[in-house]
Design a protein around this motif. Structure first.
Motif, PDB file in Angstrom:
ATOM      1  N   GLU A 273     154.474  81.309 109.853  1.00 29.68           N
ATOM      2  CA  GLU A 273     154.532  82.764 109.689  1.00 29.68           C
ATOM      3  C   GLU A 273     155.203  83.482 110.795  1.00 29.68           C
ATOM      4  N   ARG A 274     154.544  83.302 111.848  1.00 34.75           N
ATOM      5  CA  ARG A 274     154.670  83.971 113.354  1.00 34.75           C
ATOM      6  C   ARG A 274     156.122  83.697 113.689  1.00 34.75           C
ATOM      7  N   ILE A 275     156.373  82.343 113.698  1.00 35.65           N
ATOM      8  CA  ILE A 275     157.612  81.710 113.905  1.00 35.65           C
ATOM      9  C   ILE A 275     158.830  82.407 113.264  1.00 35.65           C
ATOM     10  N   ALA A 276     158.600  82.533 111.755  1.00 34.43           N
ATOM     11  CA  ALA A 276     159.516  82.985 110.869  1.00 34.43           C
ATOM     12  C   ALA A 276     159.823  84.687 111.440  1.00 34.43           C
ATOM     13  N   GLU A 277     158.665  85.290 111.541  1.00 32.60           N
ATOM     14  CA  GLU A 277     158.811  86.748 112.041  1.00 32.60           C
ATOM     15  C   GLU A 277     159.501  86.969 113.372  1.00 32.60           C
ATOM     16  N   SER A 278     159.222  86.012 114.391  1.00 35.89           N
ATOM     17  CA  SER A 278     159.913  86.164 115.684  1.00 35.89           C
ATOM     18  C   SER A 278     161.339  86.071 115.464  1.00 35.89           C
ATOM     19  N   ILE A 279     161.893  85.071 114.795  1.00 38.90           N
ATOM     20  CA  ILE A 279     163.162  84.653 114.768  1.00 38.90           C
ATOM     21  C   ILE A 279     163.999  85.492 113.815  1.00 38.90           C
ATOM     22  N   GLY A 280     163.337  86.563 113.150  1.00 38.36           N
ATOM     23  CA  GLY A 280     163.818  87.575 112.187  1.00 38.36           C
ATOM     24  C   GLY A 280     164.281  87.030 111.134  1.00 38.36           C
ATOM     25  N   ALA A 281     163.487  86.119 110.393  1.00 36.20           N
ATOM     26  CA  ALA A 281     163.847  85.355 109.089  1.00 36.20           C
ATOM     27  C   ALA A 281     164.006  86.422 108.134  1.00 36.20           C
TER      28      ALA A 281
ATOM     29  N   GLU B 149     168.340  80.367 109.299  1.00 33.78           N
ATOM     30  CA  GLU B 149     166.753  80.241 110.205  1.00 33.78           C
ATOM     31  C   GLU B 149     166.698  79.100 111.004  1.00 33.78           C
ATOM     32  N   PHE B 150     167.265  77.858 110.630  1.00 34.91           N
ATOM     33  CA  PHE B 150     167.062  76.822 111.647  1.00 34.91           C
ATOM     34  C   PHE B 150     167.931  77.017 112.677  1.00 34.91           C
ATOM     35  N   ALA B 151     169.018  77.514 112.598  1.00 36.78           N
ATOM     36  CA  ALA B 151     169.965  77.685 113.740  1.00 36.78           C
ATOM     37  C   ALA B 151     169.350  78.913 114.669  1.00 36.78           C
ATOM     38  N   ALA B 152     168.605  79.980 114.244  1.00 36.44           N
ATOM     39  CA  ALA B 152     168.181  80.962 114.981  1.00 36.44           C
ATOM     40  C   ALA B 152     166.806  80.086 115.751  1.00 36.44           C
ATOM     41  N   LEU B 153     166.210  79.348 115.066  1.00 32.79           N
ATOM     42  CA  LEU B 153     164.992  78.657 115.747  1.00 32.79           C
ATOM     43  C   LEU B 153     165.382  77.662 116.813  1.00 32.79           C
ATOM     44  N   SER B 154     166.608  77.039 116.516  1.00 35.35           N
ATOM     45  CA  SER B 154     166.991  76.263 117.629  1.00 35.35           C
ATOM     46  C   SER B 154     167.547  76.810 118.897  1.00 35.35           C
ATOM     47  N   THR B 155     168.074  78.026 118.546  1.00 35.27           N
ATOM     48  CA  THR B 155     168.491  78.888 119.650  1.00 35.27           C
ATOM     49  C   THR B 155     167.293  79.276 120.623  1.00 35.27           C
ATOM     50  N   VAL B 156     166.170  79.749 119.921  1.00 35.93           N
ATOM     51  CA  VAL B 156     165.161  80.230 120.490  1.00 35.93           C
ATOM     52  C   VAL B 156     164.430  79.041 121.542  1.00 35.93           C
ATOM     53  N   THR B 157     164.490  77.759 120.682  1.00 37.96           N
ATOM     54  CA  THR B 157     163.723  76.841 121.343  1.00 37.96           C
ATOM     55  C   THR B 157     164.750  76.254 122.617  1.00 37.96           C
TER      56      THR B 157
ATOM     57  N   ALA C  30     156.036  84.939 122.817  1.00 40.04           N
ATOM     58  CA  ALA C  30     154.816  85.367 123.146  1.00 40.04           C
ATOM     59  C   ALA C  30     153.782  85.351 121.842  1.00 40.04           C
ATOM     60  N   PRO C  31     154.456  85.955 120.875  1.00 40.96           N
ATOM     61  CA  PRO C  31     153.649  86.137 119.702  1.00 40.96           C
ATOM     62  C   PRO C  31     153.228  84.815 118.930  1.00 40.96           C
ATOM     63  N   ILE C  32     154.236  83.726 119.007  1.00 47.59           N
ATOM     64  CA  ILE C  32     153.937  82.497 118.530  1.00 47.59           C
ATOM     65  C   ILE C  32     152.697  81.764 119.156  1.00 47.59           C
TER      66      ILE C  32
ATOM     67  N   VAL D 195     162.159  84.233 102.982  1.00 47.18           N
ATOM     68  CA  VAL D 195     161.534  83.135 103.847  1.00 47.18           C
ATOM     69  C   VAL D 195     160.049  83.469 103.783  1.00 47.18           C
ATOM     70  N   LEU D 196     160.001  84.704 104.320  1.00 44.23           N
ATOM     71  CA  LEU D 196     158.450  85.441 104.806  1.00 44.23           C
ATOM     72  C   LEU D 196     157.551  85.342 103.327  1.00 44.23           C
ATOM     73  N   VAL D 197     158.382  85.993 102.263  1.00 49.19           N
ATOM     74  CA  VAL D 197     157.449  85.865 101.036  1.00 49.19           C
ATOM     75  C   VAL D 197     157.088  84.482 100.497  1.00 49.19           C
ATOM     76  N   PHE D 198     158.078  83.710 100.629  1.00 52.76           N
ATOM     77  CA  PHE D 198     157.820  82.215 100.439  1.00 52.76           C
ATOM     78  C   PHE D 198     156.696  81.714 101.073  1.00 52.76           C
ATOM     79  N   LEU D 199     156.887  81.632 102.451  1.00 54.00           N
ATOM     80  CA  LEU D 199     155.618  81.216 103.524  1.00 54.00           C
ATOM     81  C   LEU D 199     154.141  81.754 103.062  1.00 54.00           C
ATOM     82  N   ARG D 200     154.406  83.011 102.875  1.00 57.42           N
ATOM     83  CA  ARG D 200     152.994  83.793 102.483  1.00 57.42           C
ATOM     84  C   ARG D 200     152.331  83.429 101.253  1.00 57.42           C
ATOM     85  N   GLY D 201     153.434  83.258 100.222  1.00 60.71           N
ATOM     86  CA  GLY D 201     152.976  82.777  98.815  1.00 60.71           C
ATOM     87  C   GLY D 201     152.326  81.487  98.825  1.00 60.71           C
ATOM     88  N   VAL D 202     153.175  80.446  99.594  1.00 64.73           N
ATOM     89  CA  VAL D 202     152.560  78.911  99.361  1.00 64.73           C
ATOM     90  C   VAL D 202     151.443  79.101 100.389  1.00 64.73           C
TER      91      VAL D 202
END
Length: 841
Positions: free
Chosen positions: A367-375, A205-213, A305-307, A379-386
């Motif tokens: 959560e929007r960042i996680a959804e945009s990178i296809g996490a 997920e961090f690799a995908a985020l760095s790629t998008v960045t 754009a969604p982020i 990870v999505l369940v954890f973020l929403r639970g927290v």
């Protein structure tokens, strides 16, 4: 192509002062196949205005039926998503509207054709006199047209039933899908499987985020080299200017001076609204400018754009709820506080609102960042639970702190500290919701916990906005309709409204606005539960179609139009009565009683006209009204006999005019002036200023003395008694002279003096004279008594007191007893002591 800009929706919500909808945070559903496309509803054709357009409507209904069949076929699939069901429901609106338009257009025409056929009558029987060819042809054409119209109406009603069934199916399917999504169970927050899967997915997920960045930074670098970032710099400059205005300038517009200790509630609510607008509008405008600038230089790729949209939306939400809390609670300024809470509670609530909106900004963006990178799903369940657990912890801390603060302040200030009545139930509900969220997070119902968190934030924000608007509306109308306000005075002078009518109008308008606000709030609260405004509007439209009672169709629309028509005619009637009473009738030589009769008759005529027009709007003809009146005549004969008797008696009073408004009448033991002749009773004001309500039937069938029925001349009788030593002729001259000297005593008929009787202690006389106005008789009689008393005293004539001579018989025995008692007293010797004291010393 980028997604629609979510911040625009937030802008519309802020402008309407309704609130912001948080981004939905539900479990991701697997991709599903789209339903088959459904053809659009045919455009409505122009009405031809006669019975021949039934064929046009029939063709349109055939298209509607085909469209409904396609929607029903699409509903047979079981893999439809909520978006698919929503799209089908939107497609259902057009055919439903076309069906209702057909029924609205053809039903009155069918009724009109029936009425014409009724006038033509049935065809003559065999052996009867033949009718003309024109009549026969007219009947055949009308019958054929009526058959076509009735067939089309039956088809439209059948399709309407089909449309309602489809709508019900769509609603049930959406609610079932919503329930399954909410109660879908995943891993709990403490589940080892969730943590292991999430930790294993984090590197990717961090690799995908760095790629998008990196991709976005590379795009930004290219735009910077080409000079396109100038638009972004300009947007940042505008944002800084708006921030400066928000911090330095706008607070002076909605200022709350601490030295003001007793501001009005209207000023409190207006200032609170000004604070909300001053703190929110600049942030909203800056976010819009920044987003549009990024979009204009193409720095919003599909993943970014969604982020950006979610971050800016949450930022505006943070500014909005924080300013709303400050406007309503006013920490540090108890005099400006709209919500009745204690100072400690106010500070705790403002801190909780700021912290909660900050958590919303943080977690929704992540959560929007996680959804945009296809996490990964874990990870999505954890973020929403927290996210849900953090909001629940904030709720628990806030509830605990407010309870502790209230207890400490109560201990300091005494045994009683005033607070909001709803505090106890709200705290109990808050603890319950907090417990449910925590249990759901631990048990694996993350979607349920997330939904509850969203509802807590949404309902709390909506309730705060609704409270502010309700207070603002209530205080605005109460302040604007004050007796000394310019608006109230202008309404009274321009519309001729009385103060009481103006108060009622303000209460009615203010109550209507508050009811509409409450209904809108209820619709917005129910929206996340799968009950949307289109469902409510569909049910409302079905109700507005009305019900069929025999040959009459009653609908809320027709009833509302009838009520409006009735009120308009009544208002016009009151205006005509006021014109007659104030302008026309005073210019005539008619007496006040006749003028009142004309005014009252105009009111009756207007009322009957209003009833006739209102019933005509509901489709009730005079024949149907006659039938209803005949059915009610039995009830009138038994239960309403006295009411009808009084009403008819009132009409007789207005026509024959045995008594009029202003007449001095005597009814039984009561007498006074007639002030008003109403439909049921007549109001008489006594000389003691008491109102006596006499039924009109009593005035017609009973005995009524009217002092001014023919004219206003009245007779006065003054009884006078003098001593037996007085000269009767001299007394008569004195009495007659007093009468002739008074200016209000008529010379014709001339005053007269009568020797009535030899009284027990006086000679009794009566002075009889007439006055031009019987209402002045009491004053004239009093003046005559003063003059007579003065004249008799000057003439030396005594007005005697009552005298009686008392003769007692049978007193011989009493005299003898007194003589014996006297003799015994004289023969008794004096005591020795008394004799000694009588000797000189």
């Amino acid at each position: 192509m980028t997604r629609p800009v979510p911040i625009l929706r937030v802008a519309a919500a802020i402008a309407l002062a309704i609130g912001l909808v948080l981004p939905a945070a539900a479990q991701d559903a697997p991709p599903q196949q789209q339903p088959a496309p459904v053809q659009a509803a045919p455009a409505p054709a122009a009405e031809t205005g006669n019975g021949q357009d039934a064929g046009v409507h029939r063709a349109q209904l055939d298209g509607v039926r085909a469209q409904l069949d396609q929607i029903e076929n699409a509903l047979t699939r079981q893999d439809l998503s909520d978006d698919d069901l929503q799209r089908l429901r939107q497609l259902l609106e057009a055919p439903a509207a076309r069906i209702q338009a057909t029924l609205t257009a053809l039903t009155p025409k069918a009724d009109a054709v029936k009425a014409r056929l009724t006038q033509l009558g049935a065809a003559p029987e065999a052996g009867a006199a033949p009718e003309t060819v024109e009549i026969s042809r007219e009947r055949e054409e009308r019958s054929r047209s009526l058959k076509e119209l009735e067939d089309t109406i039956r088809l439209a009603r059948a399709l309407q039933v089909q449309s309602e069934q489809i709508r019900t199916t769509l609603t049930e399917r959406r609610q079932a899908a919503f329930t399954r999504m909410i109660f879908q169970r995943t891993h709990g927050l403490l589940s080892p499987d969730l943590w292991s899967r999430m930790l294993s997915a984090l590197p990717g997920e961090f690799a995908a985020l760095s790629t998008v960045t990196r991709d976005w930074l590379a795009t930004f670098e290219r735009r910077a080299r080409s000079g396109e970032v100038l638009a972004l710099l300009a947007a940042l400059g505008i944002g800084l200017a708006l921030h400066f205005a928000r911090v330095r300038l706008l607070p002076h517009v909605a200022r709350r001076p601490a030295e003001v200790t007793d501001p009005s509630r209207l000023r409190q609510s207006v200032t609170a609204l000004g604070i909300v607008l001053a703190q929110t509008v600049p942030v909203l405008a800056g976010a819009l400018v920044l987003y549009l600038a990024l979009e204009s230089i193409q720095l919003l790729p599909p993943r970014v754009a969604p982020i950006v949209g979610t971050f800016l939306t949450s930022l505006v939400f943070l500014a909005f709820v924080r300013s709303l809390a400050h406007g309503l609670i006013a920490p540090g300024l108890p005099a400006w506080r709209l919500v009745p809470v204690q100072e400690g509670t106010a500070r705790i609530l403002v801190t909780a609102v700021t912290t909660g909106s900050g958590l919303v900004l943080l977690f929704t963006t992540v959560e929007r960042i996680a959804e945009s990178i296809g996490a990964d799903y874990a990870v999505l369940v954890f973020l929403r639970g927290v996210h849900a657990a953090a909001i629940a912890a904030l709720l628990a801390v806030t509830l605990h702190r407010t309870q502790s603060s209230g207890a400490s302040e109560e201990a300091c200030l005494g045994p009683y500290v005033p607070d909001s009545r709803a505090g106890g139930p709200l705290k109990a509900l808050g603890w319950l919701v907090t417990a449910i969220i925590v249990i759901a997070c631990l048990a694996g119902y993350i979607a349920l916990a997330t939904f509850l968190v969203e509802q807590v934030v949404w309902v709390a924000t909506l309730a705060a906005v609704l409270f502010l608007l309700l207070v603002l509306v209530e205080e605005t109308f109460e302040h604007a309709i004050r007796p000394d306000s310019r608006f109230a005075l202008s309404l009274q002078t321009s519309l001729g409204l009385r103060r009481r009518a103006l108060d009622q109008l303000s209460v009615l308008v203010g109550g209507t606005i508050r009811i509409l606000l409450a209904i809108g709030a209820v619709v917005l609260v129910l929206a996340p539960w799968g009950i949307e405004s289109s469902d409510i509007l569909g049910s409302l439209r079905s109700g507005l179609a009305g019900i069929q009672l025999g040959e009459v169709r009653l609908s809320p629309t027709a009833i509302a139009i009838s009520i409006v028509t009735f009120l308009i005619v009544i208002v016009v009637t009151r205006a005509v009565q006021r014109w007659l009473d104030q302008k026309f009738l005073p210019a005539t030589e008619l007496d006040s009683g006749l003028r009142n009769s004309i005014r009252t008759a105009a009111g009756y005529l207007g009322f009957f006209l209003a009833v006739a027009l209102a019933t005509a709007q509901m489709g009730l003809s005079l024949e149907k009204i006659a039938i209803v009146a005949g059915a009610l005549s039995v009830g009138i004969g038994f239960g309403l006999q006295s009411v009808v008797n009084n009403f008819v008696s009132g009409l007789i009073l207005l026509w024959e005019r045995p008594i009029r408004v202003g007449d001095w009448v005597v009814v039984g033991d009561e007498q006074g002036y007639v002030r008003r002749i109403n439909v049921r009773a007549t109001e008489i004001e006594t000389f003691d200023r008491a109102a006596v309500i006499v039924p009109n039937s009593n005035l017609i069938s009973g005995v009524v003395k009217n002092w001014v029925h023919n004219n206003r001349i009245g007779r006065i009788i003054v009884p006078v008694g003098v001593s037996y030593e007085a000269d009767p002729d001299e007394v008569a001259r004195i009495l007659e002279g007093c009468a002739r000297e008074h200016s209000e005593v008529l010379s014709e008929p001339a005053p007269s003096v009568l020797f009535i009787r030899f009284g027990e202690s006086s000679l009794d006389f009566e002075l009889r004279c007439f006055v031009g106005n019987v209402e002045a008789s009491l004053g004239v009689k009093s003046a005559l008594l003063f003059a007579i008393f003065r004249k008799l005293r000057e003439a030396g004539i005594e007005i005697p007191y009552p005298q009686r001579d008392l003769h007692v018989r049978g007193t011989e025995r009493l005299e003898q007893a007194l003589e014996r008692l006297t003799g015994t007293t004289q023969a008794t010797p004096a005591p020795a002591g008394a004799a000694e004291t009588s000797k000189p010393s």
